[in-house]
Design an enzyme around this catalytic site. Sequence first.
Site, PDB file in Angstrom:
ATOM      1  N   CYS A  66      29.938 -83.338-169.083  1.00 19.93           N
ATOM      2  CA  CYS A  66      31.200 -82.714-168.291  1.00 19.93           C
ATOM      3  C   CYS A  66      31.971 -81.665-168.697  1.00 19.93           C
ATOM      4  O   CYS A  66      32.489 -81.742-169.813  1.00 19.93           O
ATOM      5  CB  CYS A  66      32.079 -83.820-167.698  1.00 19.93           C
ATOM      6  N   GLY A 105      27.498 -78.964-168.762  1.00 21.05           N
ATOM      7  CA  GLY A 105      26.802 -79.694-167.700  1.00 21.05           C
ATOM      8  C   GLY A 105      26.188 -78.642-166.577  1.00 21.05           C
ATOM      9  O   GLY A 105      26.837 -77.924-165.999  1.00 21.05           O
ATOM     10  N   TYR A 112      27.704 -78.952-181.969  1.00 24.68           N
ATOM     11  CA  TYR A 112      26.842 -78.543-180.932  1.00 24.68           C
ATOM     12  C   TYR A 112      27.301 -78.403-179.467  1.00 24.68           C
ATOM     13  O   TYR A 112      27.095 -77.298-178.999  1.00 24.68           O
ATOM     14  CB  TYR A 112      25.793 -79.578-180.736  1.00 24.68           C
ATOM     15  N   ASN A 148      35.902 -85.849-167.564  1.00 29.07           N
ATOM     16  CA  ASN A 148      35.044 -85.899-168.834  1.00 29.07           C
ATOM     17  C   ASN A 148      35.172 -87.035-170.001  1.00 29.07           C
ATOM     18  O   ASN A 148      36.310 -87.208-170.419  1.00 29.07           O
ATOM     19  CB  ASN A 148      35.299 -84.401-169.673  1.00 29.07           C
ATOM     20  N   GLY A 149      34.176 -87.750-170.144  1.00 27.91           N
ATOM     21  CA  GLY A 149      33.995 -88.835-170.995  1.00 27.91           C
ATOM     22  C   GLY A 149      33.220 -89.861-170.288  1.00 27.91           C
ATOM     23  O   GLY A 149      32.440 -89.731-169.447  1.00 27.91           O
TER      24      GLY A 149
END
Length: 494
Positions: A23, A51, A267, A126-127
């Site tokens: 996300c 995403g 990354y 997000n998570g």
Amino acid sequence: MTRPTPWSSGIASEDDDHPKEECGIFGILGQSNGDASAHTALGLHALQHRGQEAAGIVSFDGEHFHNHRALGHVGDNFNSEAVIGRLPGCNAIGHVRYSTTGETILRNVQPLFADFEFGGLAIAHNGNLTNAYGIRRRLVRQGCIFQSTSDTETIIHLVAISHYSTVVDRLIDALRQLEGAYSLIALTRRKLIGVRDPRGIRPLVLGRLEGGAHILASETCALDIIGAKFVRDVEPGEIIVIDEDGVRSIKPFAKTPSRFCVFEYIYFARPDSVVEGRSVYEVRKAIGAELARESHVPVDMVVPVPDSGVPAAIGYAQQAGVPFELGIIRNHYVGRTFIEPTQNIRHLGVKLKHNANAAKLRGKRIVLVDDSIVRGTTSMKIVEMVRNAGAAEVHMRISSPPTAHSCFYGIDTPATGELLASQLNVEAMARHIGVDSLAFISLDGLYRAVGLPGRDDETPEFCDACFSGDYPVRLVDVEEGPIPEQLSLLTERE
Ligand code: SF4
């Protein structure tokens, strides 16, 4: 977000053998000319790498909330005046996510929105919450009716039943019951709220536009695209409340050592972002240099696996004093949703994205630099491709330690048993992938590359659980075992 928690499925494609960020979030308050949603669409576009399978925006125009959520890329869904025109207002939040496929999964696309007695509340997350299932089960017993399979909806229900009066207090009350990794952005009728979990596992930054609008976003690249200035990182455990009175900081959680996700540097984050005060690009180069110090072998050239291996390969080549060459060319026009209709075509998959630059590789000894090995499927195909192009020796260097454990904090990784590094040692992995030698950066080397003396095993600076198995937040739901009930109309494999 939705990851393969017990009540959802996250099916990683074998042809894109990387862990997947799940996300990216963006919010803006006070965009006086009323085009908050257009700014949000731009911000989400900059966060698209976090995403690619769905996106959504909720705006507030002073009287009503509006929303548009869709499967697909931001550019495919928020590309017309007609769509943006249906999202009026000076305030908006948005979300991009990686998801499973299927039309009904649209119900999981964020921001999630609910109407409470105090007014509407939209949330983008997000998570991943590590104890949400147990709480969800309790809430279902109490009569709550869940509409999605997303763990984020648990926050909405906890806010709804909280006995506190203000929305901020209700949100704090909800988050105190939850564990895991969360960077959240919430929008109410008057406030934009940003929260980072007490360990700050996922990123969140605060920015400002010259005209006065305040921004919250996953990464600084989302500020750059709209010309906003970076103000600061939201701190671990901090709640930022922005309204017409300005910006307020609240720290309601017990202080805990922060454990930012180190894989963001390797990354996930965009290389042009600055994360926790460090340039992602420079960190990646430093990882490459460290990798060369640790495991260089005599070769003719250093070749990155594009695009994510490029900065580390530059750092490696500079440190080793070996030419950096584009021995693999990436086709940027292959969408992630390219349809591969038959088994026969599917095995060609990697060549859709990458092709060997045979004129450069023929007869040469090369070091291939990539960021990670998950199942090893892509690495095998790339190695076969460069050998077929005539490379005389192929040595692979990886800018992360071996990924031997699943992530439960918001990154979609296969189950631990499917990770190549959980099954094989480095020598066996090298044989499996077909390289002359294989080496990963050491955990200490990774910490040195981000500017620390090494990993402090007592109090590590980062979350590195997918390499070390040292999970900084309890995996409550995982420890409690498989989930027997169906907790929504969405089945596990829709
Ligand atoms: S387990 Fe790995 S990917 Fe997940 S938060 Fe920790 S370092 Fe990041």
